[in-house]
Write a protein that holds these residues in place. Structure first.
Motif, PDB file in Angstrom:
ATOM      1  N   GLN A  26       0.816  -1.203   0.000  1.00  0.00           N
ATOM      2  CA  GLN A  26       0.000   0.000   0.000  1.00  0.00           C
ATOM      3  C   GLN A  26       0.861   1.269   0.000  1.00  0.00           C
ATOM      4  N   GLY A  27       2.168   1.092  -0.118  1.00  0.00           N
ATOM      5  CA  GLY A  27       3.089   2.214  -0.193  1.00  0.00           C
ATOM      6  C   GLY A  27       4.448   1.718  -0.616  1.00  0.00           C
ATOM      7  N   PRO A  28       5.383   2.626  -0.900  1.00  0.00           N
ATOM      8  CA  PRO A  28       6.723   2.217  -1.316  1.00  0.00           C
ATOM      9  C   PRO A  28       7.442   1.411  -0.237  1.00  0.00           C
ATOM     10  N   GLY A  29       8.145   0.367  -0.665  1.00  0.00           N
ATOM     11  CA  GLY A  29       8.897  -0.471   0.262  1.00  0.00           C
ATOM     12  C   GLY A  29       9.374  -1.717  -0.448  1.00  0.00           C
ATOM     13  N   PRO A 197      15.324   3.109  -2.068  1.00  0.00           N
ATOM     14  CA  PRO A 197      15.668   3.205  -3.492  1.00  0.00           C
ATOM     15  C   PRO A 197      14.430   3.418  -4.359  1.00  0.00           C
ATOM     16  N   GLU A 198      14.661   3.959  -5.553  1.00  0.00           N
ATOM     17  CA  GLU A 198      13.563   4.242  -6.476  1.00  0.00           C
ATOM     18  C   GLU A 198      12.766   2.993  -6.828  1.00  0.00           C
ATOM     19  N   THR A 199      13.400   1.831  -6.794  1.00  0.00           N
ATOM     20  CA  THR A 199      12.681   0.594  -7.121  1.00  0.00           C
ATOM     21  C   THR A 199      11.527   0.335  -6.170  1.00  0.00           C
ATOM     22  N   TYR A 206       4.337   1.086  -7.786  1.00  0.00           N
ATOM     23  CA  TYR A 206       3.641   1.610  -8.943  1.00  0.00           C
ATOM     24  C   TYR A 206       3.429   0.594 -10.067  1.00  0.00           C
ATOM     25  N   ALA A 207       4.384  -0.289 -10.295  1.00  0.00           N
ATOM     26  CA  ALA A 207       4.293  -1.207 -11.441  1.00  0.00           C
ATOM     27  C   ALA A 207       3.013  -2.056 -11.447  1.00  0.00           C
ATOM     28  N   PRO A 208       2.539  -2.565 -10.298  1.00  0.00           N
ATOM     29  CA  PRO A 208       1.302  -3.377 -10.328  1.00  0.00           C
ATOM     30  C   PRO A 208       0.023  -2.562 -10.492  1.00  0.00           C
ATOM     31  N   ARG A 242       8.685  12.514 -12.410  1.00  0.00           N
ATOM     32  CA  ARG A 242       9.213  13.800 -12.844  1.00  0.00           C
ATOM     33  C   ARG A 242      10.121  14.443 -11.796  1.00  0.00           C
ATOM     34  N   TYR A 243       9.802  14.221 -10.512  1.00  0.00           N
ATOM     35  CA  TYR A 243      10.478  14.974  -9.454  1.00  0.00           C
ATOM     36  C   TYR A 243      11.157  14.092  -8.405  1.00  0.00           C
ATOM     37  N   LYS A 244      11.448  12.845  -8.726  1.00  0.00           N
ATOM     38  CA  LYS A 244      11.961  11.916  -7.717  1.00  0.00           C
ATOM     39  C   LYS A 244      13.311  12.301  -7.131  1.00  0.00           C
ATOM     40  N   GLU A 245      14.050  13.194  -7.791  1.00  0.00           N
ATOM     41  CA  GLU A 245      15.320  13.636  -7.215  1.00  0.00           C
ATOM     42  C   GLU A 245      15.119  14.616  -6.061  1.00  0.00           C
TER      43      GLU A 245
END
Length: 257
Positions: A26-29, A197-199, A206-208, A242-245
């Motif tokens: 449900q979130g990045p991890g 990390p961005e992955t 995001y990929a799923p 667009r703004y991940k940096e």
């Protein structure tokens, strides 16, 4: 999208659950991130009682169970998340190791000074990072740990578009040094922090989404609010790319003083 100013809280829980409960995360991890964060906990074998706040469908909770000997109480506000997670617990035969609670992470069911570890991956924002650190401090034993991942700025300045997005969605986002200072002020010794990390965003989270979104829109055909909800999610994905940096999640680990 007609109105990108809406936030997730503008949508009802049934839509949020219908979409997010069908995602693995449900979130990045990631599993590696959870393990890395655990590696900063001294005497991990002594952790016997812990809580996972905002557990969602429990992907990170299962990793916690696999890498500790603790009994884990997993808390989430959305019943559908807990329902999915309960099924996963039975499948993995972890009923004796994990208990689930439908409830707010701002309402502890524990006695003060009773927990060996407090955990919150991508969820502490629900009650606020600063408030959450202070609130859960009272339930940790002295010398025990808290681990949370939190949205943070990587730079002192950023483009107006992404600044305005976060001001609307989570104005408590701030720079890493300020987040570390807030942890210290809440009664912890900051032990470690690291950027996810961005992955963790692009692959794990995001990929799923496109496949789940397609099925979501089929189930909710003709529902304009559901369509707007998916547009909002797509907008968030594009903003990150667009703004991940300028921003991301940072894991912060602290030890109760």
């Amino acid at each position: 999208m007609k109105d990108n100013s809406k936030t997730i809280v503008d949508f009802n829980f049934s839509l949020i659950a219908d979409f997010f409960a069908r995602l693995n995360r449900q979130g990045p991890g990631s599993e590696d991130v959870t393990k890395k964060a655990l590696s900063f906990i001294d005497n991990l074998a002594d952790v016997k009682k812990m809580v996972d706040l905002g557990c969602g469908t429990g992907t990170q909770t299962l990793t916690l169970a696999e890498n500790t000997d603790a009994h884990i109480t997993a808390i989430d506000l959305i019943p559908e998340m807990i329902e999915v997670f309960d099924g996963r617990i039975k499948e993995t035969k972890l009923e004796q190791r994990i208990s689930t609670v439908v409830g707010s992470m701002g309402e502890s069911p524990f006695a003060e000074n009773s927990l060996d570890l407090v955990w919150a991956e991508g969820s502490i924002y629900n009650i606020g990072y600063n408030y959450g650190l202070k609130y859960w401090h009272q339930y940790l034993k002295k010398g025990c740990y808290i681990g949370v991942s939190e949205a943070s700025w990587f730079t002192e300045e950023r483009p107006d578009e992404i600044q305005e997005f976060w001001d609307a969605n989570y104005p408590e986002i701030d720079t890493i040094p300020i987040k570390i200072a807030q942890m210290r002020d809440a009664g912890y010794t900051p032990v470690a922090h690291f950027i996810l990390p961005e992955t963790c965003w692009l692959d794990e989270f995001y990929a799923p989404m496109p496949k789940v979104a397609e099925e979501f829109l089929i189930r909710n055909a003709g529902n304009k609010i559901a369509e707007e909800f998916m547009q909002m999610n797509s907008h968030e994905v594009e903003l990150y790319k667009r703004y991940k940096e300028y921003y991301g999640y940072v894991f912060y680990i602290g030890k109760k003083i």
